[in-house]
Design a protein around this motif. Structure first.
Motif, PDB file in Angstrom:
ATOM      1  N   ASN A 162      -0.876 -11.446  -4.481  1.00  0.00           N
ATOM      2  CA  ASN A 162      -0.820 -10.221  -3.515  1.00  0.00           C
ATOM      3  C   ASN A 162      -1.849  -9.157  -3.709  1.00  0.00           C
ATOM      4  O   ASN A 162      -2.260  -8.735  -4.806  1.00  0.00           O
ATOM      5  CB  ASN A 162       0.612  -9.773  -3.777  1.00  0.00           C
ATOM      6  CG  ASN A 162       1.731 -10.502  -3.232  1.00  0.00           C
ATOM      7  OD1 ASN A 162       1.545 -11.163  -2.328  1.00  0.00           O
ATOM      8  ND2 ASN A 162       2.780 -10.606  -3.777  1.00  0.00           N
TER       9      ASN A 162
ATOM     10  N   LYS B  19     -10.738 -10.629   0.288  1.00  0.00           N
ATOM     11  CA  LYS B  19      -9.341 -10.349   0.964  1.00  0.00           C
ATOM     12  C   LYS B  19      -8.955 -11.615   1.919  1.00  0.00           C
ATOM     13  O   LYS B  19     -10.085 -12.214   2.239  1.00  0.00           O
ATOM     14  CB  LYS B  19      -9.163  -9.018   1.891  1.00  0.00           C
ATOM     15  CG  LYS B  19      -8.865  -7.845   1.251  1.00  0.00           C
ATOM     16  CD  LYS B  19     -10.132  -7.205   0.603  1.00  0.00           C
ATOM     17  CE  LYS B  19     -10.082  -5.909   0.138  1.00  0.00           C
ATOM     18  NZ  LYS B  19     -11.276  -5.239  -0.510  1.00  0.00           N
TER      19      LYS B  19
ATOM     20  N   THR C  54      -5.646  -4.595  -6.327  1.00  0.00           N
ATOM     21  CA  THR C  54      -6.260  -3.389  -6.083  1.00  0.00           C
ATOM     22  C   THR C  54      -5.902  -2.228  -6.866  1.00  0.00           C
ATOM     23  O   THR C  54      -4.758  -2.131  -7.379  1.00  0.00           O
ATOM     24  CB  THR C  54      -5.821  -2.933  -4.477  1.00  0.00           C
ATOM     25  OG1 THR C  54      -4.419  -2.896  -4.268  1.00  0.00           O
ATOM     26  CG2 THR C  54      -6.553  -3.657  -3.664  1.00  0.00           C
TER      27      THR C  54
ATOM     28  N   GLU D  29      -2.725  -9.224   3.343  1.00  0.00           N
ATOM     29  CA  GLU D  29      -1.714  -9.001   2.315  1.00  0.00           C
ATOM     30  C   GLU D  29      -2.048  -9.762   0.812  1.00  0.00           C
ATOM     31  O   GLU D  29      -1.435  -9.468  -0.049  1.00  0.00           O
ATOM     32  CB  GLU D  29      -0.342  -9.277   2.761  1.00  0.00           C
ATOM     33  CG  GLU D  29       0.083  -8.482   3.950  1.00  0.00           C
ATOM     34  CD  GLU D  29       1.354  -9.076   4.787  1.00  0.00           C
ATOM     35  OE1 GLU D  29       2.031 -10.047   4.290  1.00  0.00           O
ATOM     36  OE2 GLU D  29       2.005  -8.383   5.525  1.00  0.00           O
TER      37      GLU D  29
ATOM     38  N   ASP E  79     -12.780  -2.837  -6.638  1.00  0.00           N
ATOM     39  CA  ASP E  79     -12.034  -3.011  -5.433  1.00  0.00           C
ATOM     40  C   ASP E  79     -12.719  -3.657  -4.415  1.00  0.00           C
ATOM     41  O   ASP E  79     -12.252  -4.292  -3.441  1.00  0.00           O
ATOM     42  CB  ASP E  79     -11.193  -1.658  -5.180  1.00  0.00           C
ATOM     43  CG  ASP E  79      -9.958  -1.486  -5.950  1.00  0.00           C
ATOM     44  OD1 ASP E  79      -9.565  -2.398  -6.807  1.00  0.00           O
ATOM     45  OD2 ASP E  79      -9.365  -0.479  -5.874  1.00  0.00           O
TER      46      ASP E  79
ATOM     47  N   ASP F 154      -2.065  -5.915  -3.195  1.00  0.00           N
ATOM     48  CA  ASP F 154      -1.445  -4.591  -4.057  1.00  0.00           C
ATOM     49  C   ASP F 154      -1.406  -5.092  -5.560  1.00  0.00           C
ATOM     50  O   ASP F 154      -1.577  -4.202  -6.492  1.00  0.00           O
ATOM     51  CB  ASP F 154      -0.196  -4.178  -3.413  1.00  0.00           C
ATOM     52  CG  ASP F 154       0.949  -5.090  -3.586  1.00  0.00           C
ATOM     53  OD1 ASP F 154       0.953  -6.249  -4.166  1.00  0.00           O
ATOM     54  OD2 ASP F 154       1.858  -4.662  -3.131  1.00  0.00           O
ATOM     55  N   THR F 155      -1.288  -6.539  -5.998  1.00  0.00           N
ATOM     56  CA  THR F 155      -1.228  -6.590  -7.317  1.00  0.00           C
ATOM     57  C   THR F 155      -2.629  -6.436  -8.006  1.00  0.00           C
ATOM     58  O   THR F 155      -2.862  -6.004  -9.039  1.00  0.00           O
ATOM     59  CB  THR F 155      -1.196  -8.134  -7.760  1.00  0.00           C
ATOM     60  OG1 THR F 155       0.393  -8.297  -7.171  1.00  0.00           O
ATOM     61  CG2 THR F 155      -1.165  -8.764  -9.096  1.00  0.00           C
TER      62      THR F 155
ATOM     63  N   SER G 220      -5.773  -3.077   5.201  1.00  0.00           N
ATOM     64  CA  SER G 220      -4.329  -3.228   4.756  1.00  0.00           C
ATOM     65  C   SER G 220      -3.505  -3.767   5.579  1.00  0.00           C
ATOM     66  O   SER G 220      -2.496  -4.268   5.078  1.00  0.00           O
ATOM     67  CB  SER G 220      -3.966  -1.960   3.860  1.00  0.00           C
ATOM     68  OG  SER G 220      -3.964  -1.056   5.165  1.00  0.00           O
TER      69      SER G 220
END
Length: 461
Positions: free
Chosen positions: A49, A67, A54, A97, A62, A51-52, A93
């Motif tokens: 994921n 992505k 970033t 995801e 980053d 958000d895991t 974003s």
């Protein structure tokens, strides 16, 4: 339809069968040593994921995360204000995801937290998988490459650090390297040095500069330190530490004198002494191996925002190459996912650089280029039928074997065996089928002898 010229994305590579055999030789050698020391293999998904990942590698890191677009009509659910904004981060974003794995460390931390009730601590794992970074491709730097990591979490014992020294020594020795240095330092010693010169707030600036000593020399380090806010008096205090020479024991004694007023610095020295004592105790049991070149190097810094204790780096002295391994102790790896105060230590092997070193030194064993050990010739349908039970026997004995798939002239078949670096060929003609004695040809020297299939199996095993 227009013809599409075949290509691959920049920064990625194809690997030939010969290259794969050699790469697997490296991976299998290293993983066999990991297993010997009690490490178990895990794998994590290619994608995590977003958000895991970033926020774990800094702003620059980053930017290098690949992505993955959401499946289907990924724009349909994006609010108009995000689409019309000038912020690429807002848009990204909303349409992505997931992301490709940037390294093995953050996914490992996520794995430990998710499976904390299923694993036993200390947890010793190793992982050999590809990672992806949207970096600018250049010689020796790729967008897709393998990492080869081992970590132990849930233990603050310095025995782990000592065993990592031995793992480096044993794995690289098994790969044929004869002259390499395992460098060791401790983050606490570097904190102590910054403390005694009265510049603890500039520890990062100090270590970034002194880490370049090999490349720019002491004059270059001095210039950079002054640019970063250090005074001539500071540098006079740093000089004897930066240029520390002699045995590990003499370096430790000098450091004890320099850092006598720094509690954290003395703790770092004590940790180094404990690691060296463990290594000595464990190494005496493996005296048959080449001598271990372990050097205390105060200029070694490695990722200071990350490590909190011992740090490692490995360099080969046989080839001009950067580090071929590195790692260190970290105190709160899993804290980013809510599991606080779980200490750990880990190392990584630079598999791609090790490959280049072994290739330059001609250290890949000849056997590592083989996929097939013996090929059976095929001159006609009768010889093919006669050969099939023999092929079954060879494979049943664990010998990598193949038959030339269709009848062809001898020269064509031998050229095929040469191209594949197959060391032996079994020739089956009418005479061989009559008396059961097969002609085994050594492809390296051309020697040929008559043997039964049982004798051939004994010869090839």
């Amino acid at each position: 339809m227009a013809t599409i010229k075949p290509s691959i994305p920049k920064g990625t590579r194809d690997f030939s069968p010969e290259e794969m055999v050699r790469r697997n030789y490296i991976f299998e050698t290293i993983s066999s040593v990991f297993k010997k020391y009690g490490y178990q293999e895990i794998q994590t998904p290619t994608m995590e994921n977003l958000d895991t990942l970033t926020g774990k590698y800094g702003d620059e890191g980053d930017k290098l995360i690949f992505k993955v677009l959401n499946s289907g009509d990924f724009l349909s659910k994006v609010p108009t204000e995000k689409l019309t904004s000038h912020s690429s981060q807002l848009i990204t974003s909303a349409i992505s995801e997931k992301a490709l794995r940037y390294d093995l460390t953050v996914p490992f931390a996520r794995y430990v937290v998710m499976h904390q009730n299923d694993i036993s601590f200390p947890f010793k794992r190793f992982q050999i998988q590809p990672v992806w970074r949207a970096d600018r491709p250049q010689k020796g730097r790729y967008r897709e490459f393998y990492q080869c990591d081992a970590d132990v979490v849930g233990s603050d014992s310095l025995l782990n650090e000592a065993e990592f020294v031995l793992i480096y020594h044993e794995a690289l020795s098994k790969l044929g390297l004869r002259d390499f240095t395992i460098k060791l330092n401790n983050r606490k010693i570097l904190w102590g040095i910054a403390e005694i010169i009265g510049k603890p707030q500039l520890i990062i600036d100090m270590t970034v500069a002194i880490d370049k000593l090999d490349k720019i020399g002491f004059d270059g380090v001095t210039k950079e330190l002054i640019e970063r806010g250090f005074t001539k008096a500071d540098i006079d205090k740093l000089k004897p530490v930066i240029l520390l020479q002699g045995s590990n024991e003499s370096k430790i004694q000098n450091l004890k004198s320099v850092l006598k007023d720094s509690e954290v610095g003395l703790k770092g020295i004590a940790e180094i002494e404990t690691i060296l004592d463990y290594v000595l105790a464990l190494k005496s049991q493996t005296s048959d191996q080449k001598s271990l070149n372990l050097e205390l190097d105060i200029t070694l810094a490695r990722g200071l925002n990350y490590y909190t204790g011992a740090i490692f780096e490995v360099k080969t002295n046989e080839v001009s190459m950067g580090s071929i391994g590195g790692g260190g102790r970290y105190d709160d790896l899993t804290g980013m996912f809510g599991l606080k105060d779980l200490t750990g230590v880990g190392i990584s092997f630079g598999a791609d650089r090790i490959y280049d070193v072994l290739e330059e030194l001609g250290l890949f064993p000849e056997a590592s280029a083989e996929s097939t050990r013996v090929m059976i010739s095929n001159f006609d349908q009768g010889a093919e039928r006669y050969a099939l039970p023999l092929l079954r026997k060879l494979r049943g004995a664990g010998i990598n074997s193949e038959i030339y798939p269709s009848s062809a002239k001898l020269k064509k078949q031998l050229n095929y065996a040469d191209d594949k670096k197959i060391p032996y060929v079994i020739l089956i003609g009418s005479e061989e089928m009559e008396d059961g004695m097969l002609s085994l040809r050594n492809m390296k020297n051309g020697d040929q002898q008559k043997l039964s299939i049982e004798q051939i199996i004994a010869t090839l095993l």
